[in-house]
Design a protein around this motif. Sequence first.
Motif, PDB file in Angstrom:
ATOM      1  N   SER A 414       0.978  -1.480   0.143  1.00  0.00           N
ATOM      2  CA  SER A 414       0.179  -0.258   0.287  1.00  0.00           C
ATOM      3  C   SER A 414       0.960   1.652  -0.014  1.00  0.00           C
ATOM      4  CB  SER A 414      -0.622   0.247   1.024  1.00  0.00           C
ATOM      5  OG  SER A 414      -1.402  -1.255   1.179  1.00  0.00           O
ATOM      6  N   PHE A 415       1.833   1.635   0.664  1.00  0.00           N
ATOM      7  CA  PHE A 415       2.917   1.977   0.690  1.00  0.00           C
ATOM      8  C   PHE A 415       3.572   2.539  -0.711  1.00  0.00           C
ATOM      9  CE2 PHE A 415       2.234   2.343   5.734  1.00  0.00           C
ATOM     10  CZ  PHE A 415       2.228   3.450   5.987  1.00  0.00           C
ATOM     11  N   ILE A 416       4.294   1.452  -1.381  1.00  0.00           N
ATOM     12  CA  ILE A 416       4.773   1.963  -2.776  1.00  0.00           C
ATOM     13  C   ILE A 416       3.195   1.913  -3.315  1.00  0.00           C
ATOM     14  CG2 ILE A 416       5.340   0.187  -4.101  1.00  0.00           C
ATOM     15  CD1 ILE A 416       6.461  -2.063  -2.341  1.00  0.00           C
ATOM     16  N   SER A 425      -4.727   6.504  -4.961  1.00  0.00           N
ATOM     17  CA  SER A 425      -4.671   5.883  -3.809  1.00  0.00           C
ATOM     18  C   SER A 425      -5.636   5.886  -2.859  1.00  0.00           C
ATOM     19  CB  SER A 425      -3.164   5.596  -3.619  1.00  0.00           C
ATOM     20  OG  SER A 425      -2.007   4.934  -4.343  1.00  0.00           O
ATOM     21  N   ASN A 426      -6.431   6.031  -2.692  1.00  0.00           N
ATOM     22  CA  ASN A 426      -8.130   6.423  -1.757  1.00  0.00           C
ATOM     23  C   ASN A 426      -7.497   4.808  -0.927  1.00  0.00           C
ATOM     24  OD1 ASN A 426      -8.266   8.386  -2.393  1.00  0.00           O
ATOM     25  ND2 ASN A 426     -10.441   8.470  -3.522  1.00  0.00           N
ATOM     26  N   ILE A 427      -8.130   3.328  -2.020  1.00  0.00           N
ATOM     27  CA  ILE A 427      -8.249   1.982  -0.826  1.00  0.00           C
ATOM     28  C   ILE A 427      -6.577   2.163  -0.384  1.00  0.00           C
ATOM     29  CG2 ILE A 427      -7.790  -0.460  -1.453  1.00  0.00           C
ATOM     30  CD1 ILE A 427      -9.887   0.434  -4.206  1.00  0.00           C
ATOM     31  N   GLU A 428      -5.776   1.962  -0.297  1.00  0.00           N
ATOM     32  CA  GLU A 428      -4.211   1.774  -0.033  1.00  0.00           C
ATOM     33  C   GLU A 428      -4.445   3.196   1.102  1.00  0.00           C
ATOM     34  OE1 GLU A 428      -4.129   0.446  -3.964  1.00  0.00           O
ATOM     35  OE2 GLU A 428      -4.174   2.401  -3.785  1.00  0.00           O
ATOM     36  N   ILE A 429      -4.645   4.242   1.091  1.00  0.00           N
ATOM     37  CA  ILE A 429      -4.382   5.378   2.391  1.00  0.00           C
ATOM     38  C   ILE A 429      -5.692   4.645   3.118  1.00  0.00           C
ATOM     39  CG2 ILE A 429      -5.020   8.080   2.813  1.00  0.00           C
ATOM     40  CD1 ILE A 429      -3.950   8.801   0.312  1.00  0.00           C
ATOM     41  N   ALA A 430      -6.345   4.202   2.742  1.00  0.00           N
ATOM     42  CA  ALA A 430      -7.709   3.940   3.809  1.00  0.00           C
ATOM     43  C   ALA A 430      -6.887   3.046   4.579  1.00  0.00           C
ATOM     44  CB  ALA A 430      -8.989   3.494   3.382  1.00  0.00           C
TER      45      ALA A 430
END
Length: 624
Positions: A414-416, A425-430
């Motif tokens: 997610s961070f990558i 990257s909404n899903i990854e930040i969530a």
Amino acid sequence: MLKMNKEELLIELNPKQKEAVESTEGPILIIAGAGSGKTGVITKKIAYLVESGIPQENILALTFTDKAAAEMLDRVNKLVGSTEDIIITTFHSFCKELIEDNILELKMNSPLKVIEDTAQLVWFIKNIDSFNLEFIKVGFKPITLVEELRKIISKFKDEFVTIEKLENYIENKSKEKLDLENYERLETLKDILKVYKHYEDYKTKNNIIDFGDMLTKIYELLKERPTILKKYQERFRYILIDEFQDTNFIQLQIVNLIAAKHQNLTVVGDDDQSVYRFRGAYLTNISDFRETYPTHKEIVLEQNYRSTKNILGVANKLISNKPDRFVKKLFTENEEGEKVTVSELINEEEQSHFILNQVQTLLKNHDYKEIAILVRRKKDAQPIIDAFDKHKMPYEFVGNSDFFREPLIKDVVSFIKIASNPIESNIEIARVLQRKQICIRPVEVTRFTRYAHKNKLSLYETFESIKEIDVDHDKFNHIKEKLNFIVSEKTVVNLPELVYKILFEIDFYRYEVSLDNKKNISLLNQFYKFTVDYYNLYRNSELEDFIDFIDYASNFEIKTETGEENNVIQVMTIHTAKGKEFPVVIVPDLVNGRLPARYRSDKFEIPKELLNGGQNEFDERELH
């Protein structure tokens, strides 16, 4: 550190072990039953050679895993002190070193780029449409197909079936009148040849080798360059092979070539622990050793130091049913021990509950990590894992698993993805906001995401409006700083450096170390190695290419590397359990057809005629 002399090295050995250590000259076959102390015998034999005046640089010891090689080296160090000049390594590492020593002779470029199993599978799945397969149907399971294609090409390397050999076989077979079954096999081979050629062309153009190439290139070099072969024959006058039953055809030929002149070859194996399909028939490598070295000395280690009398009695009775085995009767001077429990259950659900109850009872006298549950495949363990999850029973699965679906690895990825494209990257930040160690309440995450949705902002942009949202500003600003940091770093550091910063600056390592979570620390180490391996292959690729690579790789199960176990129940495949010891072992699914499994041939097989014509490639005249 005190060195041991020859007499001291022999003190704690039984008569057969002592004979194995003292026998230093000529070909020696040591049949080592399970738990018979073979590792101790090998390491003491190496030390005995050194104490007998054999120069360290003349000793070569080969095994199959880095872990086994490291353990052997550590033991030898404790026995003789410094071992800088002894080569104790794996077959592949040994051949890689020989390639690097002879890079010009092999007409290869330095540095070598090695493609690992996962990268191979990704290449196959990305290029499957370019193979122009005519007979093999891709169908709805391309993942399974590429796994089988990679496996058959790996077998070709193991058996030294080159593209030229395969082409000649197909050409000759095409002239014959074939029945339907053999016609279909030939058409399948034609498609496999296309894949094989594509794969070899790709590696050649990109200066890449795989593990099979390490062996085939050295075999060809030693066969075709007598002066180079002579150099290694003179250097490695004493060779020891551990887990000999697991050697494949090409490994055996390399060893035979180097050992041919002096014949001081000691192999240690157990035909009960592996059978290798060799030269078109199911023969153990141990049988082949006896034929290749008819004057060899044979020593059998039958005293078991690991198990109780009751366990050994059951093991002896079970293994006696195996056909074509070297008959040996393991014995032990250990105590009788508890009787082996056999429980008959109606179905998987009842079996899972039974195991759960047994474990709960066992925990009165054992730690979690002292209990092992051995299965054939992870899916066989699923009902048991579900029962453990339901009752909050701590466990970990060791073996091939969905590495990229591990929650921790998903967090890292997610961070990558955020570093690559924060706006999208909404899903990854969530996901990042919901990490346990960040300690943000779910209601605050909801307020934050609702604000973003209402104002048509990405979550990354929403951090700029954090003062207008009813959340813990300090915590959200802390996350904002971390995200801004990795986004800015993307443009100034290379891929391994970026991932390293994510693992350390985002406190992944620090958090797992604070919990002493050995499994997660091992997962982080493995992900970093995965990153470095990718970068070494594709140095000029973009971060987006790495993310694409991860997406492809996540389709495949990857062997998770484990260090020291956490204090949790160990659920593992029988294959992974080899060499490990546990006070309590539970083996479910002892049902005919499941364990032992019904024989299932691989989807693609090598024709027997291609298995070196039923003959050893090694010229036995070189022995004399």
